[in-house]
Design a protein around this motif. Structure first.
Motif, PDB file in Angstrom:
ATOM      1  N   GLY A   1      -8.655  -6.438  -3.281  1.00 15.25           N
ATOM      2  CA  GLY A   1      -8.897  -7.862  -3.076  1.00 15.25           C
ATOM      3  C   GLY A   1      -8.091  -8.468  -1.937  1.00 15.25           C
ATOM      4  O   GLY A   1      -7.713  -9.637  -2.010  1.00 15.25           O
ATOM      5  N   THR A   2      -7.856  -7.711  -0.883  1.00 18.52           N
ATOM      6  CA  THR A   2      -7.124  -8.225   0.272  1.00 18.52           C
ATOM      7  C   THR A   2      -8.079  -8.941   1.216  1.00 18.52           C
ATOM      8  O   THR A   2      -9.089  -8.373   1.634  1.00 18.52           O
ATOM      9  CB  THR A   2      -6.411  -7.083   1.029  1.00 18.52           C
ATOM     10  N   TRP A   3      -7.753 -10.199   1.534  1.00 18.00           N
ATOM     11  CA  TRP A   3      -8.555 -11.017   2.445  1.00 18.00           C
ATOM     12  C   TRP A   3      -7.936 -10.976   3.832  1.00 18.00           C
ATOM     13  O   TRP A   3      -6.735 -11.119   3.986  1.00 18.00           O
ATOM     14  CB  TRP A   3      -8.576 -12.461   1.967  1.00 18.00           C
ATOM     15  N   TYR A   4      -8.800 -10.812   4.837  1.00 18.93           N
ATOM     16  CA  TYR A   4      -8.362 -10.792   6.226  1.00 18.93           C
ATOM     17  C   TYR A   4      -9.193 -11.735   7.073  1.00 18.93           C
ATOM     18  O   TYR A   4     -10.362 -11.975   6.796  1.00 18.93           O
ATOM     19  CB  TYR A   4      -8.529  -9.394   6.842  1.00 18.93           C
ATOM     20  N   THR A   5      -8.564 -12.215   8.141  1.00 19.26           N
ATOM     21  CA  THR A   5      -9.280 -12.850   9.230  1.00 19.26           C
ATOM     22  C   THR A   5      -9.110 -11.950  10.438  1.00 19.26           C
ATOM     23  O   THR A   5      -8.307 -11.012  10.411  1.00 19.26           O
ATOM     24  CB  THR A   5      -8.765 -14.275   9.508  1.00 19.26           C
ATOM     25  N   PHE A   6      -9.871 -12.192  11.481  1.00 21.36           N
ATOM     26  CA  PHE A   6      -9.828 -11.331  12.655  1.00 21.36           C
ATOM     27  C   PHE A   6     -10.324 -12.103  13.865  1.00 21.36           C
ATOM     28  O   PHE A   6     -10.995 -13.127  13.729  1.00 21.36           O
ATOM     29  CB  PHE A   6     -10.674 -10.070  12.437  1.00 21.36           C
ATOM     30  N   VAL A   7      -9.964 -11.597  15.050  1.00 22.58           N
ATOM     31  CA  VAL A   7     -10.389 -12.234  16.291  1.00 22.58           C
ATOM     32  C   VAL A   7     -11.305 -11.317  17.090  1.00 22.58           C
ATOM     33  O   VAL A   7     -12.316 -11.739  17.625  1.00 22.58           O
ATOM     34  CB  VAL A   7      -9.166 -12.639  17.151  1.00 22.58           C
ATOM     35  N   ASP A   8     -10.951 -10.049  17.166  1.00 23.29           N
ATOM     36  CA  ASP A   8     -11.692  -9.135  18.032  1.00 23.29           C
ATOM     37  C   ASP A   8     -11.727  -7.733  17.436  1.00 23.29           C
ATOM     38  O   ASP A   8     -11.230  -7.498  16.338  1.00 23.29           O
ATOM     39  CB  ASP A   8     -11.083  -9.128  19.439  1.00 23.29           C
ATOM     40  N   GLN A   9     -12.308  -6.804  18.204  1.00 23.04           N
ATOM     41  CA  GLN A   9     -12.459  -5.437  17.719  1.00 23.04           C
ATOM     42  C   GLN A   9     -11.122  -4.749  17.482  1.00 23.04           C
ATOM     43  O   GLN A   9     -11.005  -3.914  16.593  1.00 23.04           O
ATOM     44  CB  GLN A   9     -13.309  -4.618  18.692  1.00 23.04           C
ATOM     45  N   SER A  10     -10.103  -5.102  18.257  1.00 23.24           N
ATOM     46  CA  SER A  10      -8.802  -4.470  18.038  1.00 23.24           C
ATOM     47  C   SER A  10      -8.228  -4.859  16.673  1.00 23.24           C
ATOM     48  O   SER A  10      -7.570  -4.042  16.017  1.00 23.24           O
ATOM     49  CB  SER A  10      -7.824  -4.788  19.163  1.00 23.24           C
TER      50      SER A  10
END
Length: 105
Positions: A75-84
């Motif tokens: 149940g870990t939530w992540y946000t992201f910006v790009d492929q890296s």
């Protein structure tokens, strides 16, 4: 193999598109990120039964944190910006079993 263990990790990317002008994950590159994750997991031969499943999801109701993805069973939530960022989540969490603290929401 029991159903509870069908996938070692199950990842859901919110691809929700809101029509009312409020922020949404679809407007923040979520589709491209999900497609990249799916390709990379296949390239690493980590997809399929007993391994990792990358899925699309409708609204996960966290658009203010978006774009977002959630990894189960932990149940870990992540946000992201790009492929890296996606690659780091794949390497550290999905394969390595750790958590990418800087991307948690």
């Amino acid at each position: 193999m029991s159903e509870a263990l069908y996938f070692q990790k199950h990842v859901f990317f919110c691809l929700n598109q809101r029509e009312d002008g409020r922020p949404c994950c679809a407007d923040r590159g979520a589709q491209a990120a999900q497609e990249h994750a799916k390709r990379r997991i296949k390239q690493l031969d980590m997809n399929g039964q007993g391994k990792i499943r990358i899925n699309k999801a409708g609204c996960l109701d966290r658009c203010e944190d978006g774009p977002v993805m959630v990894v189960y069973p932990q149940g870990t939530w992540y946000t992201f910006v790009d492929q890296s960022d996606i690659d780091e989540i794949i390497d550290v969490d999905l394969i390595g079993g750790g958590v990418v603290e800087r991307l948690k929401v």
